[in-house]
Scaffold this motif. Sequence first.
Motif, PDB file in Angstrom:
ATOM      1  N   SER A   8       0.857  -1.182   0.000  1.00 26.40           N
ATOM      2  CA  SER A   8       0.000   0.000   0.000  1.00 26.40           C
ATOM      3  C   SER A   8       0.896   1.236   0.000  1.00 26.40           C
ATOM      4  O   SER A   8       2.079   1.143  -0.305  1.00 26.40           O
ATOM      5  N   TYR A   9       0.350   2.356   0.391  1.00 30.77           N
ATOM      6  CA  TYR A   9       1.141   3.589   0.423  1.00 30.77           C
ATOM      7  C   TYR A   9       2.277   3.506   1.444  1.00 30.77           C
ATOM      8  O   TYR A   9       3.169   4.343   1.455  1.00 30.77           O
ATOM      9  N   THR A  10       2.270   2.494   2.304  1.00 30.62           N
ATOM     10  CA  THR A  10       3.359   2.309   3.262  1.00 30.62           C
ATOM     11  C   THR A  10       4.468   1.411   2.710  1.00 30.62           C
ATOM     12  O   THR A  10       5.386   1.034   3.433  1.00 30.62           O
ATOM     13  N   SER A  11       4.418   1.088   1.429  1.00 23.45           N
ATOM     14  CA  SER A  11       5.399   0.183   0.820  1.00 23.45           C
ATOM     15  C   SER A  11       6.855   0.661   0.892  1.00 23.45           C
ATOM     16  O   SER A  11       7.751  -0.169   0.840  1.00 23.45           O
ATOM     17  N   PRO A  12       7.161   1.955   1.037  1.00 27.26           N
ATOM     18  CA  PRO A  12       8.572   2.357   1.151  1.00 27.26           C
ATOM     19  C   PRO A  12       9.269   1.856   2.418  1.00 27.26           C
ATOM     20  O   PRO A  12      10.469   2.049   2.591  1.00 27.26           O
ATOM     21  N   LEU A  13       8.540   1.202   3.303  1.00 26.34           N
ATOM     22  CA  LEU A  13       9.102   0.703   4.548  1.00 26.34           C
ATOM     23  C   LEU A  13      10.353  -0.146   4.316  1.00 26.34           C
ATOM     24  O   LEU A  13      11.384   0.071   4.952  1.00 26.34           O
ATOM     25  N   VAL A  14      10.291  -1.100   3.421  1.00 29.83           N
ATOM     26  CA  VAL A  14      11.422  -1.994   3.187  1.00 29.83           C
ATOM     27  C   VAL A  14      12.623  -1.227   2.645  1.00 29.83           C
ATOM     28  O   VAL A  14      13.751  -1.424   3.098  1.00 29.83           O
ATOM     29  N   ARG A  15      12.391  -0.326   1.698  1.00 27.45           N
ATOM     30  CA  ARG A  15      13.503   0.473   1.154  1.00 27.45           C
ATOM     31  C   ARG A  15      14.183   1.288   2.248  1.00 27.45           C
ATOM     32  O   ARG A  15      15.404   1.418   2.285  1.00 27.45           O
ATOM     33  N   LYS A  16      13.396   1.840   3.154  1.00 26.31           N
ATOM     34  CA  LYS A  16      13.981   2.635   4.239  1.00 26.31           C
ATOM     35  C   LYS A  16      14.790   1.762   5.191  1.00 26.31           C
ATOM     36  O   LYS A  16      15.825   2.184   5.689  1.00 26.31           O
ATOM     37  N   ILE A  17      14.327   0.556   5.449  1.00 30.65           N
ATOM     38  CA  ILE A  17      15.094  -0.352   6.308  1.00 30.65           C
ATOM     39  C   ILE A  17      16.442  -0.671   5.657  1.00 30.65           C
ATOM     40  O   ILE A  17      17.477  -0.678   6.319  1.00 30.65           O
ATOM     41  N   ILE A  18      16.437  -0.901   4.359  1.00 29.92           N
ATOM     42  CA  ILE A  18      17.666  -1.262   3.650  1.00 29.92           C
ATOM     43  C   ILE A  18      18.629  -0.087   3.550  1.00 29.92           C
ATOM     44  O   ILE A  18      19.833  -0.241   3.761  1.00 29.92           O
ATOM     45  N   TRP A  19      18.139   1.105   3.254  1.00 29.23           N
ATOM     46  CA  TRP A  19      19.020   2.210   2.870  1.00 29.23           C
ATOM     47  C   TRP A  19      19.174   3.324   3.896  1.00 29.23           C
ATOM     48  O   TRP A  19      20.009   4.191   3.722  1.00 29.23           O
ATOM     49  N   ASP A  20      18.419   3.331   4.963  1.00 30.44           N
ATOM     50  CA  ASP A  20      18.451   4.454   5.898  1.00 30.44           C
ATOM     51  C   ASP A  20      19.299   4.133   7.139  1.00 30.44           C
ATOM     52  O   ASP A  20      18.839   4.174   8.261  1.00 30.44           O
ATOM     53  N   GLU A  21      20.581   3.819   6.913  1.00 25.45           N
ATOM     54  CA  GLU A  21      21.484   3.409   7.988  1.00 25.45           C
ATOM     55  C   GLU A  21      21.634   4.472   9.069  1.00 25.45           C
ATOM     56  O   GLU A  21      21.627   4.159  10.258  1.00 25.45           O
ATOM     57  N   LEU A  22      21.795   5.719   8.689  1.00 26.26           N
ATOM     58  CA  LEU A  22      22.036   6.768   9.671  1.00 26.26           C
ATOM     59  C   LEU A  22      20.840   6.962  10.599  1.00 26.26           C
ATOM     60  O   LEU A  22      20.996   7.123  11.801  1.00 26.26           O
ATOM     61  N   HIS A  23      19.667   6.932  10.034  1.00 24.23           N
ATOM     62  CA  HIS A  23      18.451   7.183  10.815  1.00 24.23           C
ATOM     63  C   HIS A  23      18.116   6.010  11.739  1.00 24.23           C
ATOM     64  O   HIS A  23      17.716   6.200  12.876  1.00 24.23           O
ATOM     65  N   LEU A  24      18.277   4.797  11.238  1.00 24.62           N
ATOM     66  CA  LEU A  24      17.834   3.626  11.980  1.00 24.62           C
ATOM     67  C   LEU A  24      18.912   2.969  12.826  1.00 24.62           C
ATOM     68  O   LEU A  24      18.605   2.318  13.807  1.00 24.62           O
ATOM     69  N   GLY A  25      20.151   3.068  12.410  1.00 23.02           N
ATOM     70  CA  GLY A  25      21.189   2.314  13.094  1.00 23.02           C
ATOM     71  C   GLY A  25      21.212   0.860  12.652  1.00 23.02           C
ATOM     72  O   GLY A  25      21.766   0.003  13.330  1.00 23.02           O
ATOM     73  N   ILE A  26      20.590   0.577  11.531  1.00 20.91           N
ATOM     74  CA  ILE A  26      20.622  -0.766  10.943  1.00 20.91           C
ATOM     75  C   ILE A  26      21.485  -0.685   9.690  1.00 20.91           C
ATOM     76  O   ILE A  26      21.306   0.198   8.866  1.00 20.91           O
ATOM     77  N   ARG A  27      22.398  -1.634   9.562  1.00 23.73           N
ATOM     78  CA  ARG A  27      23.301  -1.634   8.412  1.00 23.73           C
ATOM     79  C   ARG A  27      23.063  -2.897   7.590  1.00 23.73           C
ATOM     80  O   ARG A  27      22.991  -3.998   8.134  1.00 23.73           O
ATOM     81  N   THR A  28      22.898  -2.725   6.292  1.00 16.55           N
ATOM     82  CA  THR A  28      22.754  -3.870   5.392  1.00 16.55           C
ATOM     83  C   THR A  28      24.133  -4.459   5.160  1.00 16.55           C
ATOM     84  O   THR A  28      25.053  -3.760   4.754  1.00 16.55           O
ATOM     85  N   THR A  29      24.272  -5.763   5.423  1.00 16.28           N
ATOM     86  CA  THR A  29      25.583  -6.413   5.300  1.00 16.28           C
ATOM     87  C   THR A  29      25.646  -7.428   4.179  1.00 16.28           C
ATOM     88  O   THR A  29      26.722  -7.938   3.875  1.00 16.28           O
ATOM     89  N   GLY A  30      24.514  -7.758   3.577  1.00 17.57           N
ATOM     90  CA  GLY A  30      24.536  -8.736   2.495  1.00 17.57           C
ATOM     91  C   GLY A  30      23.145  -8.999   1.955  1.00 17.57           C
ATOM     92  O   GLY A  30      22.163  -8.416   2.414  1.00 17.57           O
ATOM     93  N   MET A  31      23.115  -9.862   0.989  1.00 12.41           N
ATOM     94  CA  MET A  31      21.856 -10.235   0.338  1.00 12.41           C
ATOM     95  C   MET A  31      21.641 -11.735   0.494  1.00 12.41           C
ATOM     96  O   MET A  31      22.595 -12.502   0.603  1.00 12.41           O
ATOM     97  N   ILE A  32      20.385 -12.132   0.482  1.00 12.02           N
ATOM     98  CA  ILE A  32      20.006 -13.535   0.532  1.00 12.02           C
ATOM     99  C   ILE A  32      19.343 -13.857  -0.803  1.00 12.02           C
ATOM    100  O   ILE A  32      18.333 -13.247  -1.148  1.00 12.02           O
ATOM    101  N   PRO A  33      19.922 -14.782  -1.561  1.00 12.49           N
ATOM    102  CA  PRO A  33      19.287 -15.118  -2.840  1.00 12.49           C
ATOM    103  C   PRO A  33      18.020 -15.924  -2.612  1.00 12.49           C
ATOM    104  O   PRO A  33      17.939 -16.741  -1.699  1.00 12.49           O
ATOM    105  N   GLY A  34      17.037 -15.672  -3.419  1.00  7.44           N
ATOM    106  CA  GLY A  34      15.807 -16.448  -3.339  1.00  7.44           C
ATOM    107  C   GLY A  34      15.965 -17.751  -4.093  1.00  7.44           C
ATOM    108  O   GLY A  34      16.985 -18.011  -4.736  1.00  7.44           O
ATOM    109  N   THR A  35      14.958 -18.587  -4.006  1.00  8.45           N
ATOM    110  CA  THR A  35      14.931 -19.843  -4.737  1.00  8.45           C
ATOM    111  C   THR A  35      13.730 -19.803  -5.655  1.00  8.45           C
ATOM    112  O   THR A  35      12.608 -19.601  -5.189  1.00  8.45           O
TER     113      THR A  35
END
Length: 198
Positions: A8-35
């Motif tokens: 829905s209109y809240t869909s940017p949530l995932v992008r912010k988790i991935i890319w907003d390191e300074l704001h959240l204090g969460i750092r993306t360290t890698g990717m998980i391939p799907g099957t």
Amino acid sequence: MFGPGLESYTSPLVRKIIWDELHLGIRTTGMIPGTDGVGSGICLDMNGRQFSLITLYSTCQKVREEQANQGDRMRFHQMLRPAGAGGFQVELINSIKDISRTADAFVFVVDAKAENIELGKVELRAMLQEKWFDLHVPLVVLSCVDEAGKARTPCLDVVQSLELQSFSRPWKVVDSCVDTMEGVIPSFEWLLGQIRSQ
């Protein structure tokens, strides 16, 4: 992470988790391939605690965008299939069952402005079928709005709409906001605490 709030209109949530390191204090360290196109995700570090976040959408992005304004999300839902006679019950497709069995926790995202939160109940119940998963696997429901200060459905109404009180597993509903990311870190911290205490 799954649910109607991701589409829905809240869909940017995932992008912010991935890319907003300074704001959240969460750092993306890698990717998980799907099957087979299912179950890709990201590896995250939050204050020295590593965890993986797999995001499950109901269908491909093109179809989600085309049907976004129609409000008929379940019609095109590719994670679910009819179960039993009459087609009124659904269950997860096998590839989603396989991925979900490895989950240590679930994050269900709802649109807190929606008048029909209870429509997410079908998807939530299918994902958390107790015959597939241990009862100790916790669930957090992110009740999202896109901007701070917007009207939202109270958490108690979310609990009632999704019938969370009937679950025999640890669960929690957290008000969250995509713009400020309010509620996201406390939700992840609660889940990690629940996992650690098992």
